[in-house]
Design an enzyme around this catalytic site. Sequence first.
Site, PDB file in Angstrom:
ATOM      1  N   LYS A  15       0.690  -1.102   0.009  1.00  0.00           N
ATOM      2  CA  LYS A  15       0.036  -0.027  -0.161  1.00  0.00           C
ATOM      3  C   LYS A  15       0.864   1.196   0.005  1.00  0.00           C
ATOM      4  O   LYS A  15       0.533   2.086  -0.636  1.00  0.00           O
ATOM      5  CB  LYS A  15      -0.860  -0.133   1.310  1.00  0.00           C
ATOM      6  CG  LYS A  15      -1.764  -1.239   1.087  1.00  0.00           C
ATOM      7  CD  LYS A  15      -2.809  -1.342   2.654  1.00  0.00           C
ATOM      8  CE  LYS A  15      -2.017  -1.742   3.901  1.00  0.00           C
ATOM      9  NZ  LYS A  15      -1.467  -3.061   3.898  1.00  0.00           N
ATOM     10  N   ASN A  37       0.880  -0.505  14.351  1.00  0.00           N
ATOM     11  CA  ASN A  37       0.908  -1.745  13.980  1.00  0.00           C
ATOM     12  C   ASN A  37       1.371  -1.670  12.409  1.00  0.00           C
ATOM     13  O   ASN A  37       1.655  -2.998  11.927  1.00  0.00           O
ATOM     14  CB  ASN A  37      -0.322  -2.508  14.160  1.00  0.00           C
ATOM     15  CG  ASN A  37      -1.513  -2.023  13.586  1.00  0.00           C
ATOM     16  OD1 ASN A  37      -1.590  -0.639  13.363  1.00  0.00           O
ATOM     17  ND2 ASN A  37      -2.687  -2.634  13.508  1.00  0.00           N
ATOM     18  N   HIS A  40       4.662   0.580   6.491  1.00  0.00           N
ATOM     19  CA  HIS A  40       4.253   0.816   5.235  1.00  0.00           C
ATOM     20  C   HIS A  40       5.817   1.216   4.418  1.00  0.00           C
ATOM     21  O   HIS A  40       6.328   2.257   4.879  1.00  0.00           O
ATOM     22  CB  HIS A  40       3.331   2.039   4.623  1.00  0.00           C
ATOM     23  CG  HIS A  40       1.921   1.377   5.353  1.00  0.00           C
ATOM     24  ND1 HIS A  40       0.786   2.395   5.192  1.00  0.00           N
ATOM     25  CD2 HIS A  40       1.483   0.425   5.765  1.00  0.00           C
ATOM     26  CE1 HIS A  40      -0.208   1.796   5.681  1.00  0.00           C
ATOM     27  NE2 HIS A  40       0.305   0.596   6.008  1.00  0.00           N
ATOM     28  N   THR A 129       0.946  -7.367  16.927  1.00  0.00           N
ATOM     29  CA  THR A 129       2.036  -6.852  16.850  1.00  0.00           C
ATOM     30  C   THR A 129       2.610  -6.393  18.205  1.00  0.00           C
ATOM     31  O   THR A 129       3.919  -5.874  18.299  1.00  0.00           O
ATOM     32  CB  THR A 129       2.005  -5.639  15.704  1.00  0.00           C
ATOM     33  OG1 THR A 129       1.112  -4.652  16.333  1.00  0.00           O
ATOM     34  CG2 THR A 129       1.592  -5.859  14.336  1.00  0.00           C
ATOM     35  N   VAL A 318       7.192  -4.396  10.774  1.00  0.00           N
ATOM     36  CA  VAL A 318       7.228  -3.952  12.047  1.00  0.00           C
ATOM     37  C   VAL A 318       7.873  -4.847  13.118  1.00  0.00           C
ATOM     38  O   VAL A 318       8.622  -4.343  14.005  1.00  0.00           O
ATOM     39  CB  VAL A 318       5.848  -3.817  12.580  1.00  0.00           C
ATOM     40  CG1 VAL A 318       5.665  -3.365  14.292  1.00  0.00           C
ATOM     41  CG2 VAL A 318       4.897  -2.695  11.688  1.00  0.00           C
ATOM     42  N   ARG A 321       8.986 -10.619  11.714  1.00  0.00           N
ATOM     43  CA  ARG A 321       8.742 -12.026  11.649  1.00  0.00           C
ATOM     44  C   ARG A 321       8.668 -12.661  10.093  1.00  0.00           C
ATOM     45  O   ARG A 321       8.243 -11.757   9.183  1.00  0.00           O
ATOM     46  CB  ARG A 321       7.139 -12.261  12.098  1.00  0.00           C
ATOM     47  CG  ARG A 321       7.160 -12.121  13.911  1.00  0.00           C
ATOM     48  CD  ARG A 321       5.749 -12.395  14.174  1.00  0.00           C
ATOM     49  NE  ARG A 321       4.957 -11.110  13.966  1.00  0.00           N
ATOM     50  CZ  ARG A 321       3.527 -11.049  14.232  1.00  0.00           C
ATOM     51  NH1 ARG A 321       3.108 -12.180  14.711  1.00  0.00           N
ATOM     52  NH2 ARG A 321       2.827 -10.011  13.822  1.00  0.00           N
ATOM     53  N   ASP A 351       6.961  -9.084 -10.374  1.00  0.00           N
ATOM     54  CA  ASP A 351       8.395  -9.553 -10.767  1.00  0.00           C
ATOM     55  C   ASP A 351       8.695 -10.858  -9.749  1.00  0.00           C
ATOM     56  O   ASP A 351       9.494 -11.601 -10.077  1.00  0.00           O
ATOM     57  CB  ASP A 351       9.386  -8.358 -10.134  1.00  0.00           C
ATOM     58  CG  ASP A 351       9.067  -7.785  -8.731  1.00  0.00           C
ATOM     59  OD1 ASP A 351       7.909  -7.364  -8.422  1.00  0.00           O
ATOM     60  OD2 ASP A 351      10.022  -7.526  -8.198  1.00  0.00           O
ATOM     61  N   GLY A 434       2.645  -3.585  -9.885  1.00  0.00           N
ATOM     62  CA  GLY A 434       4.018  -3.645  -9.243  1.00  0.00           C
ATOM     63  C   GLY A 434       5.193  -4.401  -9.723  1.00  0.00           C
ATOM     64  O   GLY A 434       4.826  -5.798  -9.858  1.00  0.00           O
TER      65      GLY A 434
HETATM   66  P1  GDP Z   1       2.279  -2.181   2.939  1.00  0.00           P
HETATM   67  O1  GDP Z   1       2.227  -2.412   4.643  1.00  0.00           O
HETATM   68  O2  GDP Z   1       1.126  -2.676   2.434  1.00  0.00           O
HETATM   69  O3  GDP Z   1       2.539  -0.750   2.582  1.00  0.00           O
HETATM   70  O4  GDP Z   1       3.685  -3.175   2.482  1.00  0.00           O
HETATM   71  P2  GDP Z   1       4.938  -3.424   3.245  1.00  0.00           P
HETATM   72  O5  GDP Z   1       5.685  -2.004   2.961  1.00  0.00           O
HETATM   73  O6  GDP Z   1       4.734  -3.829   4.629  1.00  0.00           O
HETATM   74  O7  GDP Z   1       5.420  -4.555   2.364  1.00  0.00           O
HETATM   75  C1  GDP Z   1       5.517  -4.606   1.046  1.00  0.00           C
HETATM   76  C2  GDP Z   1       7.107  -4.843   0.607  1.00  0.00           C
HETATM   77  O8  GDP Z   1       7.171  -5.081  -0.803  1.00  0.00           O
HETATM   78  C3  GDP Z   1       7.855  -3.585   0.545  1.00  0.00           C
HETATM   79  O9  GDP Z   1       9.213  -4.131   1.030  1.00  0.00           O
HETATM   80  C4  GDP Z   1       7.798  -2.953  -0.576  1.00  0.00           C
HETATM   81  O10 GDP Z   1       9.154  -1.968  -0.671  1.00  0.00           O
HETATM   82  C5  GDP Z   1       7.786  -4.149  -1.427  1.00  0.00           C
HETATM   83  N1  GDP Z   1       7.034  -3.954  -2.689  1.00  0.00           N
HETATM   84  C6  GDP Z   1       5.982  -3.158  -2.893  1.00  0.00           C
HETATM   85  N2  GDP Z   1       5.642  -3.460  -4.129  1.00  0.00           N
HETATM   86  C7  GDP Z   1       6.496  -4.303  -4.891  1.00  0.00           C
HETATM   87  C8  GDP Z   1       6.621  -5.098  -5.995  1.00  0.00           C
HETATM   88  O11 GDP Z   1       5.532  -4.667  -7.104  1.00  0.00           O
HETATM   89  N3  GDP Z   1       7.728  -5.632  -6.270  1.00  0.00           N
HETATM   90  C9  GDP Z   1       8.455  -5.956  -5.160  1.00  0.00           C
HETATM   91  N4  GDP Z   1       9.560  -7.075  -5.431  1.00  0.00           N
HETATM   92  N5  GDP Z   1       8.622  -5.541  -4.121  1.00  0.00           N
HETATM   93  C10 GDP Z   1       7.398  -4.619  -3.884  1.00  0.00           C
HETATM   94  P1  IMO Z   2       0.150  -3.295   7.311  1.00  0.00           P
HETATM   95  O1  IMO Z   2      -0.541  -1.816   7.314  1.00  0.00           O
HETATM   96  C1  IMO Z   2       0.088  -7.243   8.177  1.00  0.00           C
HETATM   97  C2  IMO Z   2      -1.710  -8.627  11.986  1.00  0.00           C
HETATM   98  C3  IMO Z   2      -0.666  -8.948  13.043  1.00  0.00           C
HETATM   99  C4  IMO Z   2      -1.795  -9.915  13.746  1.00  0.00           C
HETATM  100  C5  IMO Z   2      -3.065  -9.085  13.671  1.00  0.00           C
HETATM  101  C6  IMO Z   2      -3.358  -8.318  14.984  1.00  0.00           C
HETATM  102  O2  IMO Z   2       1.537  -2.944   7.098  1.00  0.00           O
HETATM  103  O3  IMO Z   2      -0.276  -3.968   6.045  1.00  0.00           O
HETATM  104  P2  IMO Z   2      -2.521  -6.093  15.967  1.00  0.00           P
HETATM  105  O4  IMO Z   2      -1.287  -5.532  16.453  1.00  0.00           O
HETATM  106  O5  IMO Z   2      -3.092  -5.214  14.875  1.00  0.00           O
HETATM  107  O6  IMO Z   2      -3.353  -6.209  17.229  1.00  0.00           O
HETATM  108  O7  IMO Z   2      -2.283  -7.698  15.260  1.00  0.00           O
HETATM  109  O8  IMO Z   2      -2.935  -8.282  12.596  1.00  0.00           O
HETATM  110  N1  IMO Z   2      -1.244  -7.192  11.599  1.00  0.00           N
HETATM  111  C7  IMO Z   2      -0.647  -6.846  10.363  1.00  0.00           C
HETATM  112  N2  IMO Z   2      -0.147  -7.838   9.244  1.00  0.00           N
HETATM  113  N3  IMO Z   2       0.046  -6.039   7.923  1.00  0.00           N
HETATM  114  C8  IMO Z   2      -0.108  -5.228   8.791  1.00  0.00           C
HETATM  115  O9  IMO Z   2      -0.004  -3.636   8.761  1.00  0.00           O
HETATM  116  C9  IMO Z   2      -0.732  -5.632  10.019  1.00  0.00           C
HETATM  117  N4  IMO Z   2      -1.145  -5.000  11.232  1.00  0.00           N
HETATM  118  C10 IMO Z   2      -1.461  -5.884  12.088  1.00  0.00           C
HETATM  119  O10 IMO Z   2       0.280  -9.805  12.388  1.00  0.00           O
HETATM  120  O11 IMO Z   2      -1.936 -10.998  12.947  1.00  0.00           O
HETATM  121 MG    MG Z   3       3.333  -3.609   5.996  1.00  0.00          MG
END
Ligand code: GDP
Ligand code: IMO
Ligand code: MG
Length: 451
Positions: A15, A37, A40, A129, A318, A321, A351, A434
């Site tokens: 996101k 929690n 991004h 988390t 975060v 894990r 990719d 992406g």
């Molecule tokens: P979010 O919580 O939804 O914002 O996603 P996270 O940042 O926790 O996890 C997504 C991971 O995938 C991050 O390390 C991003 O930099 C990476 N990412 C996002 N889009 C892509 C993609 O299209 N390809 C690859 N290889 N990595 C991506």
């Molecule tokens: P983003 O915004 C993935 C999961 C935790 C746990 C459950 C409850 O980066 O996508 P909490 O601490 O919220 O009470 O935990 O939700 N969890 C997530 N999993 N991405 C997240 O956020 C998460 N935020 C919480 O691992 O299973």
């Molecule tokens: Mg995330």
Amino acid sequence: MTLTIVGSQLGDEGKGALVDRWGGDADVVVRYQGGDNAGHTVVEGGAEYKLSLVPSGAVRGTVGILGNGCVVNPKTLFTEIDDLRERGLDPDVRVARRAHVIMPYHRVLDGIEEEVKADDDAGDAVGTTGRGIGPTYEDKAGRRGIRIADLLDPDALREKLEYAVPQKRALVEDVYGLEIGDDDERAEAFDVDALHEEFAAIGERLADEEMTVNCADYLHRRSEAGDEILFEGAQGTHIDVDHGNYPFVTSSNPTAGAASVGSGVGVTTVGDGEVVGIVKAYLSRVGEGPLPTELDGDADEEALADDIREKGGEFGTVTGRPRRIGWLDLPMLRHAARVSGFTGVAVNHVDVLAGLDELKVCTGYGLEGEELDTVPTTTDRWERCEPIYETLDTWEPFDSSAVAEAGYDALPEAARDYLEFLADEIDTPIYAVGVGPDREETVELTNPFEE
Ligand code: GDP
Ligand code: IMO
Ligand code: MG
């Protein structure tokens, strides 16, 4: 116009990357639920930013709002802002005065409840988390929460603490049967005077830096002035407390309806805008709960999951894990598209799937002799679902930057087939693909702000 970005699966769909990309066309970026929690990731020209509370528009200098639907740990917020300043950014973050505050006792209680559930045959640890999210939302619903506005008024803060803290101490000691002695590191979390001193000072910093807003009023004025608002959902549809895999959920509503409730912008305004579901081309899950398409059946599947995990960097932002990995699950996406009313989707990590020997997609579930096209309502039934798979053609690794620059037709044919199959099955157009973590590694078909 508004654009709402929603996680379609279990969080971590990428996101942050899309908020950053489209945030360049927004005037305000608003988080409407959740707290620290979230993790991004924004990657700009090789520099990586991992944001828990500061809205992802900050990397482009767009003002960020933490809406009334958020739960805010002000200490994490300040640390994050200070770290970003050290890296040369100047994040402008405002916090809704109606947002609830995550207090130290909420974090302690989150940990205790998880331990108790893990030790109790009748309980199921969620694998939270540990950020105190659930206990803070409990207090909000229980009308004993502390809001950002209370930090600005030391007398009101003391009154609230004097009511809440003895109850929390009694919960720990009398219900959970734990002792919190004076030398316990958790003692300060249950000490009214210490909490008052710390959080009144936090209130002073919030006031000095003019960080608090009447969120609904602020966004109304920005909207009236013609500004574009981007809502940044955290977490994902299947960990939504109402629409997700209860009880293995977070305690808020990541789905699009909450963009209105959690910000004070009317539903008609949010509904007039675009709602884009962010999809990972496969599945990842951190924390407990079923995952019907999980790659954990035998050694070959586990090796494949390891390979995807390494290539995709699938380790929690975060908590660090390792994330569980599964094939793309269309029943989950149908549910997500319906409950949020997606106008488009962005599919990330295309990719990461390059170079596989085999590629499967779950198109439905078999359960008790029936075929289901969406997710059942209970964990028990979902756990017993047998995925029905379709095998699709695989594609070879490609040069992500070159493809992003050349556009959609430069993607391998099998990748386009995969994406079109997905879009058809959920009856939603693809807005972006992406092909890597960097801002430039996205193939854009539609910019929602230009729709
Ligand atoms: P979010 O919580 O939804 O914002 O996603 P996270 O940042 O926790 O996890 C997504 C991971 O995938 C991050 O390390 C991003 O930099 C990476 N990412 C996002 N889009 C892509 C993609 O299209 N390809 C690859 N290889 N990595 C991506
Ligand atoms: P983003 O915004 C993935 C999961 C935790 C746990 C459950 C409850 O980066 O996508 P909490 O601490 O919220 O009470 O935990 O939700 N969890 C997530 N999993 N991405 C997240 O956020 C998460 N935020 C919480 O691992 O299973
Ligand atoms: Mg995330």
